[in-house]
Structure formats: structure tokens, C-alpha cells
Enzyme design. Structure first.
Site, PDB file in Angstrom:
ATOM      1  N   LYS A 197       0.797  -1.239   0.000  1.00 30.33           N
ATOM      2  CA  LYS A 197       0.000   0.000   0.000  1.00 30.33           C
ATOM      3  C   LYS A 197       0.824   1.282   0.000  1.00 30.33           C
ATOM      4  O   LYS A 197       1.836   1.375   0.699  1.00 30.33           O
ATOM      5  CB  LYS A 197      -0.886   0.009   1.246  1.00 30.33           C
ATOM      6  CG  LYS A 197      -1.965  -1.043   1.183  1.00 30.33           C
ATOM      7  CD  LYS A 197      -2.876  -0.919   2.369  1.00 30.33           C
ATOM      8  CE  LYS A 197      -4.112  -1.768   2.178  1.00 30.33           C
ATOM      9  NZ  LYS A 197      -4.911  -1.822   3.388  1.00 30.33           N
ATOM     10  N   GLY A 353       9.689  -3.755   7.766  1.00 31.23           N
ATOM     11  CA  GLY A 353       8.509  -4.589   7.549  1.00 31.23           C
ATOM     12  C   GLY A 353       8.882  -6.001   7.148  1.00 31.23           C
ATOM     13  O   GLY A 353       9.707  -6.654   7.784  1.00 31.23           O
TER      14      GLY A 353
END
Ligand code: AMP
Length: 395
Positions: A197, A353
Site C-alpha cells: 500500500k 517490515g
């Protein structure tokens, strides 16, 4: 930057915040000891100086005292990795723990029980931090994975060691790697941002535009940019409410002379499934009922060219749905290009991440210059934030 190299630990007790938040299987065996391996050089240096080590860490997210999260389970693994006997004490503060540290002799290692068995740890409680501070003469922070948290053991405890605090080797290396990309790296500097995203990477993109010469945008983020410029993205993942932002980013990049590289073609699938039918299509002309799940061949070739021109490379986020074999090749080929560029002298940093999972899955960890040990901490660093655990040592 004060590191353990600037201090002699002879006859001193080092209170070291490590990140031993390691995964365990159902038999309480460590399934990945990377984090223990990463702390080893710091522990060895202090022991070789003639000092002793008091190791403190959290593990998991216990609610109060829960045996399954006890650090007792990892004592043997630490002994194997570090190669010295490790004593263990069943709490991390209090008279029993203070006594155990008092009895610690040069060359010895003591592991404390899980810090998060006390709620005061995450609350950043000052009285709790003061109790921890009684357990060592010098505070060493070597836990990058928790450096973005203002917890008692990662940040608050440092106030009780005004002149006697420093970074361990791991944390120092993480800081240097980030600086190499964000400040001192040889040009041209490239950032590759992939992942799902735009919304989760916005602050990173905005911060990074001032630091890089090239920016490759890949993965699911692509389609918000493509649709915003009038392309048809079919059923691809797309954040319509971020399209204006995407246009603004493209304008900012132009003004700052940053060359943005988006995919020109994609491997599209007729379902979000490894077994879906696939076809390569122009990124601007994805038919309805189809979604882009990986970079196409022309895009891969362009990205390879860009990577090979650059001397400093940051990689965060996969270029496709790498968890499915059918859509992993964009991420694998990018990894190969970065490995090749690294072999030819570029500095490459991977982190933030899920990137590390992708890099490990495909065996790139030894082919890039540095793989960060911190997911959230790395993302916040790339956003340009000063991490509280780092600021506490520098102040
Ligand atoms: P992040 O945590 O933001 O780095 O995102 C990682 C996730 O993005 C991975 O789980 C990928 O499967 C996912 N991803 C990458 N490319 C795509 C894509 N084209 N469509 C959907 N998800 C994607």
C-alpha cells in the site's frame, strides 16, 4: 557516536539491552537464532575486556507472568551461540536479581527473565527503570528491533547512566547503514519501495525524495500511481483516496530531480491465487477481471538497468506477491540485480517490515551489504524519525 569500542569494560558489569525476541516452536526450541547471533560480538568484546554481561530482553507479548514466554527456554541456545555458560535469574528486578548481579564475576554472563512480565516495562516507568539501572555499571543498548519504543529498558533506563552509556556493535551498525543510505552514500542513490500500500509508505517516500537520485516504485503500490495518471488497473489493488497524493509525489519528485521508475508491464492474474491464469499486459491496460500481481519482463529489465547504475541501494518491500511462487520472480530478479550490484561495489541495505522475510526466503541475506534486524524501527528511521532508544544514548 559512543560505542562499546570507546569504553574498557575491565571489572565492569555491562547491563545490555538485547533483542532476544526469537521465535520458538511448540517444544520451546529456538527456530531462528539470528537475533542471538547478532548480539554475540558485543557480548564477546565485553567479556574479552574482562567485564561481565547482564543481558535483558523481552520475548513475545505476555500478559503478566506466562511460562511460555520465559527466557529460561532460550538459555541453552544462547550458550551454544555465544559459547559461554549463561546463568539465569527468574525475574528482572528486585533483591534476588541484584544479588545475582552482585555475585557476577568478570567473564560471566547472566540472563534476566522477560522484561515484559512487568507492565512497567512497556509503560516506560521511571521507578522500574531505576531498579534495572542497579544491575550494571555501564548501560549498553544493542537492540535495534525495539529502539523505536520508549520502554523502560530501551530508553528510560539510559537516564541513570549519564556518562556511562553506549551503543553495542549491532545497533551501531544499524545506525551506520541507515546513515550510509540517507546521508553519506555514494551517488547515484536508489531506493526501491515495494509492498502492498501507498498509505503505509507515504512518509517514507516523502522523506526519501530528498535523499535519492532514483526511486523504483513496485508491488501493489504501483496501481494507485497508474490509475492516478489515467491508466486502467483492472482489479489490481488500488487506493483511490491516495491518487491525489500519488500525483503530488510525482510532482515533488520532478521538482527535486528524482527519477521515478514505475513498472511498464505486469504479470496479471484472473484471481488472487498461485494457480490463477496469467498474462503479461501493459501496466496501463489491465483488463477488468485481471489484477497485476508481479512485475512484467520489460519492467524487470528496466529495474535491473537502474540497479546496476547505482552505488547506494535501499530496498524495502517486495515487487509482487512473493509468497506465491507464480508471482515471486520480480522480487527474486530484483534481489539478483542488487546482489550483482553489491558484488560490483555498491552498498545495499535491505530492511523494514516484511522485506527481510523475502530476502531470507530467497537466500539473499549474504549477498547484500546489510540486512536490518528491525522491522518497525527501520521503517521509522526511513521516515526520518529519531528513534527514542537512539536519542537516549546520544543525549
Ligand atoms: P509491505 O508490508 O507493505 O512491504 O507489503 C508486503 C506485501 O505486499 C506482501 O505480502 C506482498 O504479497 C504484497 N504485494 C506485493 N505486490 C502486490 C500486488 N501487486 N498486489 C497485491 N499485494 C501485493
Amino acid at each position: 557516536m559512543k560505542t562499546i569500542n570507546d569504553i574498557s569494560f575491565k571489572d565492569k558489569k555491562a547491563l545490555i539491552r538485547v533483542d532476544f525476541n526469537v521465535p520458538l516452536n511448540e517444544n520451546f526450541e529456538v527456530t531462528d537464532d539470528t537475533r542471538i547471533q547478532s548480539a554475540k560480538p558485543t557480548v564477546i568484546k565485553i567479556l574479552e575486556d574482562g567485564g561481565s554481561c547482564v543481558l535483558m530482553s523481552h520475548m513475545g507479548r505476555p500478559k503478566g507472568v506466562q511460562d511460555e514466554f520465559s527466557l529460561r527456554h532460550i538459555v541453552e541456545k544462547i550458550e551454544d551461540v555465544i559459547g559461554v555458560e549463561v546463568k539465569f535469574v527468574e525475574d528482572c528486578v528486585g533483591s534476588k536479581v541484584e544479588e545475582a548481579t552482585m555475585n557476577l564475576k568478570p567473564g560471566e554472563v547472566l540472563l534476566l527473565e522477560n522484561l515484559r512480565f512487568h507492565d512497567e516495562e512497556k509503560a516506560g516507568d521511571k521507578a522500574f527503570a531505576e531498579k534495572l539501572s542497579r544491575l550494571g555499571d555501564i548501560y549498553v543498548n544493542d537492540a535495534f528491533g525495539t529502539a523505536h519504543r520508549a520502554h523502560a529498558s530501551t530508553t528510560i533506563v539510559a537516564q541513570f547512566f549519564p556518562e556511562k552509556k553506549c551503543f553495542g556493535y549491532l545497533l551501531a551498525q544499524e545506525i551506520e547503514s541507515i546513515q550510509k543510505v540517507m546521508e553519506t552514500g555514494e551517488k547515484p542513490v536508489l531506493a526501491v519501495l515495494g509492498g502492498a500500500k501507498v498509505s503505509s509508505k507515504i512518509t517514507i517516500i516523502e522523506n526519501i525524495l530528498d535523499k535519492v537520485d532514483h526511486l523504483i516504485i513496485g508491488g501493489g503500490m504501483t496501481f494507485t500511481f497508474i490509475k492516478a495518471q489515467g491508466g486502467s488497473v483492472g482489479d489490481s489493488i488500488c487506493e483511490d483516496d491516495k491518487m491525489e497524493l500519488a500525483i503530488d509525489i510525482l510532482k515533488q519528485a520532478e521538482a527535486k530531480n528524482v527519477k521515478i521508475h514505475l513498472p511498464v508491464d505486469v504479470l496479471a492474474a484472473n484471481a488472487f491465487s498461485n494457480d490463477a491464469a496469467t498474462q503479461v499486459v501493459d501496466v496501463n491496460q489491465i483488463p477488468d477481471g485481471w489484477q497485476g500481481l508481479d512485475a512484467g519482463p520489460k519492467s524487470k529489465a528496466i529495474f535491473n538497468d537502474v540497479v546496476n547504475q547505482c552505488k547506494t541501494i535501499l530496498w524495502n518491500g517486495p515487487l509482487g506477491v512473493f509468497e506465491m511462487e507464480s508471482f515471486a520472480s520480480g522480487t527474486i530478479e530484483l534481489g539478483n540485480s542488487i546482489a550483482e550490484a553489491t558484488k560490483n561495489g555498491a552498498f545495499s541495505l535491505v530492511g523494514g517490515g516484511d522485506s527481510v522475510a523475502a530476502v531470507k526466503q530467497f537466500g539473499f541475506q549474504n549477498k547484500v551489504s546489510y540486512v536490518s534486524t528491525g522491522g518497525g524501527a527501520m521503517l521509522e528511521s526511513l521516515e526520518g524519525k529519531t528513534l527514542p532508544g537512539i536519542a537516549a544514548i546520544l543525549s
